[in-house]
Write an enzyme that holds these catalytic residues in place. Structure first.
Site, PDB file in Angstrom:
ATOM      1  CG  ASP A   1      -1.895   1.241   1.110  1.00  0.00           C
ATOM      2  OD1 ASP A   1      -2.613   1.357   0.099  1.00  0.00           O
ATOM      3  OD2 ASP A   1      -1.882   2.079   2.020  1.00  0.00           O
TER       4      ASP A   1
ATOM      5  CB  SER B   1      -5.851   1.745  -0.291  1.00  0.00           C
ATOM      6  OG  SER B   1      -5.119   2.680   0.449  1.00  0.00           O
TER       7      SER B   1
HETATM    8  N1  URA Z   1      -7.272   6.605   2.179  1.00  0.00           N
HETATM    9  C1  URA Z   1      -6.482   5.512   1.983  1.00  0.00           C
HETATM   10  O1  URA Z   1      -5.831   5.048   2.900  1.00  0.00           O
HETATM   11  N2  URA Z   1      -6.449   4.979   0.764  1.00  0.00           N
HETATM   12  C2  URA Z   1      -7.152   5.451  -0.269  1.00  0.00           C
HETATM   13  O2  URA Z   1      -7.070   4.890  -1.339  1.00  0.00           O
HETATM   14  C3  URA Z   1      -7.973   6.579  -0.070  1.00  0.00           C
HETATM   15  C4  URA Z   1      -8.013   7.144   1.174  1.00  0.00           C
END
Ligand code: URA
Length: 432
Positions: free
Chosen positions: A163, A185
Site C-alpha cells: 500500500d 488500500s
Molecule cells: N485513504 C487511503 O488510505 N487509501 C485510499 O485509497 C484513499 C483514502
C-alpha cells in the site's frame, strides 16, 4: 511466473483475475520485480473496468500479505480502536480524535496515509512537527499503544509495504477514485495494523473521492464487508465534504486547528464531527458505554485538559515537540475579500484543496517535497453572511506570486447570493 502485461490486458478488456494472479502481481510489485509503470497501467485498467467483490477481497488480502500483521487486541489484552477517513479537504479529524479517545482510557493504534490527489494526509500533517517519526517499527508501535495509549504510523517495509508503494503511485497517476482501490488500500492498513473496531469516515461530495451518497454507500458497504470477513467491527459515518471541514486546509495550519479543537477551541463543524467519531469509537471499545455516554466522556476529556495532555504525551513519544511554536509559518499571508455582500452559498472543497496543492501543500510527482507551512484558512463558510470587502479566506503562501494565484483560485471557490443556502447535515448516514 506471471506476465504482468497479460494481466493488465485481461483487466483492460474487462476480464477477471483470480486470487493467485492478483497476489503474484502485488507481491511482485512490493518486491520490486514488477515496475511502477506496469502497476500504474493496471490501476488505470481497474479504474475503467472495476474489480468484482472476489477480486477486491483478493487484492486486499494480497496487500496485507506483502508484509506482516499485528493483533493489537491480543498483544494488549484490550480492545483497540482505529478510525480512518476516505479523504477530504481540511480533514484533520484523526489528529483530534486520537488524543481524546486515548484520554478516555481506550487504546488507539492506527496506520495512516499521506496526501492523495487534492486531499491531505495525516502523515504529512504530523510531519509538520519537526522530529515527529511516522516510521515506527512494529515493536515500537505496539509498545507505544500499550504505554501511551496512542500511536499513529505510516505503512512500513513491515506492514502493508504494497500500500505504501501503490498509494504514492495512485496519487500521481489519477487512479485514486475507484471504490475497490480505495477499499483495499484502507482495509489492508486497518486489518494489518490489528485494531478490533474501526470507525470509517466516508466522505461524500465535491471534495471527496465519492461525489454522491449512492457511491459513498457502495464504498462503505465494500469496506464493512472486508472488515466482517476479517472479524473486525466496522461502523461507517457518511459525512459531508462539499465544503472544507473546519477552516484550515494545509498541513501545519490543520495541525494547529486540531490542537485548538482538543483544547475546546475548534470550529463548530469540525468539533461536531470529532465528538461524533469519538462517541462511536468509545461505544465500540471495551468501556461498555453507549454512544451518548461516549460523547459525554469525550466532551469531558476536552473540558478537563486530559485530551490535551494525551496529545502532548503522544507527540513527545514519537519524537516531536508539542509546542505550536515549532510549526513553520508561511512567508506571505494574503486576504481573499468578498466582491459583494451576500450569503456564502457554496465553498467548493475540491477547488480549495487544489489551491492548497498548488501552493505546495501536496505533491505533483511521487518524489515532491511538500511545504508544511502553506495552505488556506476559510474564515467564512456556507451559510455565513458577509459584507462587500470582508475577509472570506486567508491564503498562506511561499511568495507573492503564489499568493496572488492562490487568492484567485480560492475566490473562484466561493459563491455568494442574496439568500442563504438550505442547511446540509454534516453526518448524512451511519452504516454498520
Ligand atoms: N485513504 C487511503 O488510505 N487509501 C485510499 O485509497 C484513499 C483514502
Amino acid at each position: 511466473m506471471i506476465r504482468p502485461a497479460e494481466l493488465i490486458q485481461r483487466k483492460r478488456d474487462g476480464g477477471e483475475l483470480d486470487a493467485d494472479e492478483l497476489r503474484d502481481l502485488i507481491l511482485g510489485y512490493a518486491r520490486g520485480d514488477v515496475p511502477d509503470y506496469q502497476l500504474a497501467a493496471f490501476c488505470m485498467a481497474v479504474y475503467f473496468r472495476g474489480l468484482s467483490s472476489a477480486e477486491t477481497y483478493a487484492l486486499t488480502q494480497a496487500m496485507i500479505a506483502s508484509g506482516t500483521t499485528l493483533e493489537l487486541g491480543a498483544e494488549l489484552g484490550r480492545r483497540v480502536v482505529d478510525k480512518h477517513s476516505t479523504g477530504g479537504v481540511g480533514d484533520k479529524t484523526t489528529l483530534a480524535v486520537g488524543p481524546i479517545v486515548a484520554a478516555c482510557g481506550v487504546p488507539f493504534g492506527k496506520m495512516s496515509g499521506r496526501g492523495l490527489g487534492h486531499t491531505g494526509g495525516t502523515l504529512d500533517k504530523l510531519e509538520s512537527i519537526p522530529g515527529f517519526r511516522v516510521e515506527l517499527s512494529r515493536d515500537e508501535f505496539v509498545a507505544q499503544v500499550r504505554e501511551i495509549g496512542l500511536a499513529i504510523i505510516g505503512q512500513t517495509a513491515d506492514l502493508v509495504p504494497a500500500d505504501k508503494q501503490l498509494y504514492a503511485l495512485r496519487d500521481v497517476t489519477a487512479t485514486v477514485d475507484n471504490v475497490s482501490l480505495i477499499a483495499a488500500s484502507i482495509m489492508s492498513k486497518k486489518i494489518a495494523a490489528g485494531a478490533d473496531a474501526i470507525v470509517l469516515d466516508v466522505k461524500v461530495g465535491d471534495g471527496a473521492f465519492m461525489k454522491t451518497l449512492a457511491d459513498a454507500t457502495i464504498l462503505a458497504d465494500t469496506m464493512i464487508d472486508l472488515g466482517r470477513r476479517a472479524r473486525r467491527e466496522v461502523v461507517c459515518l457518511l459525512t459531508d465534504m462539499d465544503q472544507p471541514l473546519g477552516r484550515a486546509v494545509g498541513n501545519a495550519l490543520e495541525l494547529r486547528e486540531a490542537v485548538a479543537t482538543v483544547r475546546g477551541e475548534g470550529p463548530a463543524d469540525f468539533t461536531e464531527l470529532v465528538l461524533d467519531a469519538c462517541a462511536r469509537l468509545l461505544a465500540l471499545s471495551d468501556l461498555g458505554v453507549d454512544v451518548a455516554e461516549g460523547r459525554r466522556r469525550a466532551e469531558t476529556a476536552i473540558a478537563d485538559g486530559s485530551a490535551l495532555a494525551a496529545y502532548e504525551r503522544w507527540i513527545r513519544a514519537q519524537g516531536g515537540d508539542p509546542s505550536e511554536d515549532v510549526l513553520s509559518e508561511a512567508a506571505v499571508v494574503a486576504h481573499v475579500e468578498a466582491p459583494h455582500s451576500g450569503y456564502v452559498t457554496r465553498l467548493g472543497a475540491a477547488a480549495v484543496g487544489v489551491a492548497a496543492l498548488h501552493l505546495g501543500a501536496g505533491r505533483r510527482t511521487k518524489d515532491d517535497a511538500i511545504d508544511h507551512s502553506v495552505g488556506v484558512v476559510c474564515r467564512r463558510k456556507r451559510g455565513d453572511r458577509v459584507a462587500a470587502g470582508e475577509l472570506l479566506a486567508e491564503v498562506h503562501a511561499r511568495d507573492e506570486a503564489d499568493a496572488a494565484e492562490g487568492v484567485r483560485a480560492v475566490l473562484a471557490a466561493y459563491e455568494l447570493a442574496a439568500d442563504p443556502p438550505p442547511d446540509r447535515a454534516l453526518v448524512l448516514d451511519v452504516l454498520a
